[in-house]
Scaffold this motif. Structure first.
Motif, mmCIF file in Angstrom:
data_model
loop_
_atom_site.group_PDB
_atom_site.id
_atom_site.type_symbol
_atom_site.label_atom_id
_atom_site.label_comp_id
_atom_site.label_asym_id
_atom_site.label_seq_id
_atom_site.Cartn_x
_atom_site.Cartn_y
_atom_site.Cartn_z
ATOM 1 N N VAL A 67 0.835 -1.200 0.000
ATOM 2 C CA VAL A 67 0.000 0.000 0.000
ATOM 3 C C VAL A 67 0.873 1.255 0.000
ATOM 4 O O VAL A 67 0.633 2.200 -0.764
ATOM 5 C CB VAL A 67 -0.974 -0.009 1.197
ATOM 6 C CG1 VAL A 67 -1.757 1.290 1.278
ATOM 7 C CG2 VAL A 67 -1.918 -1.202 1.099
ATOM 8 N N MET A 68 1.906 1.269 0.834
ATOM 9 C CA MET A 68 2.808 2.430 0.878
ATOM 10 C C MET A 68 3.598 2.551 -0.422
ATOM 11 O O MET A 68 3.823 3.652 -0.921
ATOM 12 C CB MET A 68 3.757 2.324 2.072
ATOM 13 C CG MET A 68 3.061 2.476 3.408
ATOM 14 S SD MET A 68 2.169 4.032 3.562
ATOM 15 C CE MET A 68 3.507 5.186 3.524
ATOM 16 N N ASN A 70 2.588 1.580 -3.362
ATOM 17 C CA ASN A 70 1.628 2.081 -4.343
ATOM 18 C C ASN A 70 1.498 3.601 -4.255
ATOM 19 O O ASN A 70 1.435 4.288 -5.272
ATOM 20 C CB ASN A 70 0.272 1.418 -4.115
ATOM 21 C CG ASN A 70 -0.782 1.927 -5.062
ATOM 22 O OD1 ASN A 70 -0.681 1.752 -6.267
ATOM 23 N ND2 ASN A 70 -1.801 2.563 -4.508
ATOM 24 N N ALA A 71 1.491 4.133 -3.044
ATOM 25 C CA ALA A 71 1.335 5.576 -2.848
ATOM 26 C C ALA A 71 2.555 6.364 -3.324
ATOM 27 O O ALA A 71 2.437 7.543 -3.666
ATOM 28 C CB ALA A 71 1.072 5.872 -1.370
ATOM 29 N N GLN A 72 3.714 5.730 -3.366
ATOM 30 C CA GLN A 72 4.942 6.431 -3.747
ATOM 31 C C GLN A 72 5.214 6.416 -5.245
ATOM 32 O O GLN A 72 6.093 7.130 -5.713
ATOM 33 C CB GLN A 72 6.137 5.811 -3.026
ATOM 34 C CG GLN A 72 6.099 6.005 -1.530
ATOM 35 C CD GLN A 72 7.218 5.253 -0.835
ATOM 36 O OE1 GLN A 72 7.745 4.275 -1.349
ATOM 37 N NE2 GLN A 72 7.568 5.701 0.361
ATOM 38 N N ARG A 74 5.131 7.025 -9.228
ATOM 39 C CA ARG A 74 4.850 8.164 -10.100
ATOM 40 C C ARG A 74 5.004 7.738 -11.551
ATOM 41 O O ARG A 74 5.977 7.067 -11.907
ATOM 42 C CB ARG A 74 5.813 9.325 -9.826
ATOM 43 C CG ARG A 74 5.746 9.876 -8.426
ATOM 44 C CD ARG A 74 4.460 10.669 -8.198
ATOM 45 N NE ARG A 74 4.334 11.084 -6.817
ATOM 46 C CZ ARG A 74 3.548 10.506 -5.928
ATOM 47 N NH1 ARG A 74 2.826 9.458 -6.260
ATOM 48 N NH2 ARG A 74 3.480 10.949 -4.698
ATOM 49 N N SER A 146 -4.212 2.543 -9.894
ATOM 50 C CA SER A 146 -3.619 3.869 -10.005
ATOM 51 C C SER A 146 -2.900 3.966 -11.307
ATOM 52 O O SER A 146 -2.079 3.116 -11.629
ATOM 53 C CB SER A 146 -2.618 4.113 -8.870
ATOM 54 O OG SER A 146 -3.250 4.013 -7.622
#
Length: 147
Positions: A67-68, A70-72, A74, A146
């Motif tokens: 999850v982390m 995925n958030a990082q 770009r 995403s």
């Protein structure tokens, strides 16, 4: 600048630097500019080797938290930049020379992120979390995309 232009812009800038150095200072300028370019290449290679050495010491396709991770992510990141984020080599999910190249990183809760690379650049990624039973699953069992 788009990445396909960078393939030509960096070598042309190096060549232009050498030509300008030659025109301004002759052999001394050419030697100085050449030394600068060699140092730049050595620094880039050293960074790449350090990232790959650290990634080679961890399990393939493992990340602390999908999850982390995925958030990082770009869009447009290189595979080397993604490996730097995870500190691990990904598990290849596509054929070796197939486009897009798909790599997977998973955590201990069986959540995983599939990343698609075209021409060495991240174009899309998908986070998938287990339905119900995983230790980090919050019962929602969601699938988040995403891109």
């Amino acid at each position: 600048m788009p990445h396909h232009l960078m393939r030509w812009a960096v070598p042309l800038a190096g060549l232009l630097l050498l030509v300008i150095a030659w025109r301004l200072e002759g052999w001394q300028g050419l030697a100085l500019a050449g030394g600068f370019l060699v140092m730049w290449l050595l620094l880039h290679t050293t960074r790449m080797m350090a990232v790959l050495r650290l990634a080679g010491e961890r399990p393939v396709g493992h990340v602390a938290s999908a999850v982390m991770f995925n958030a990082q992510l770009r869009r447009g990141s290189t595979l080397l930049q993604v490996i730097t984020l995870t500190r691990a080599l990904g598990q290849q999910r596509s054929a070796p020379d197939e486009e897009p190249a798909i790599w997977r990183w998973a955590d201990e809760s069986m959540s995983h992120v599939d990343c698609s690379f075209v021409d060495g650049r991240l174009v899309e990624w998908r986070l998938e979390r287990p339905i119900g039973g995983g230790p980090a699953a919050d019962g929602a069992g969601d699938v988040a995309a995403s891109s």
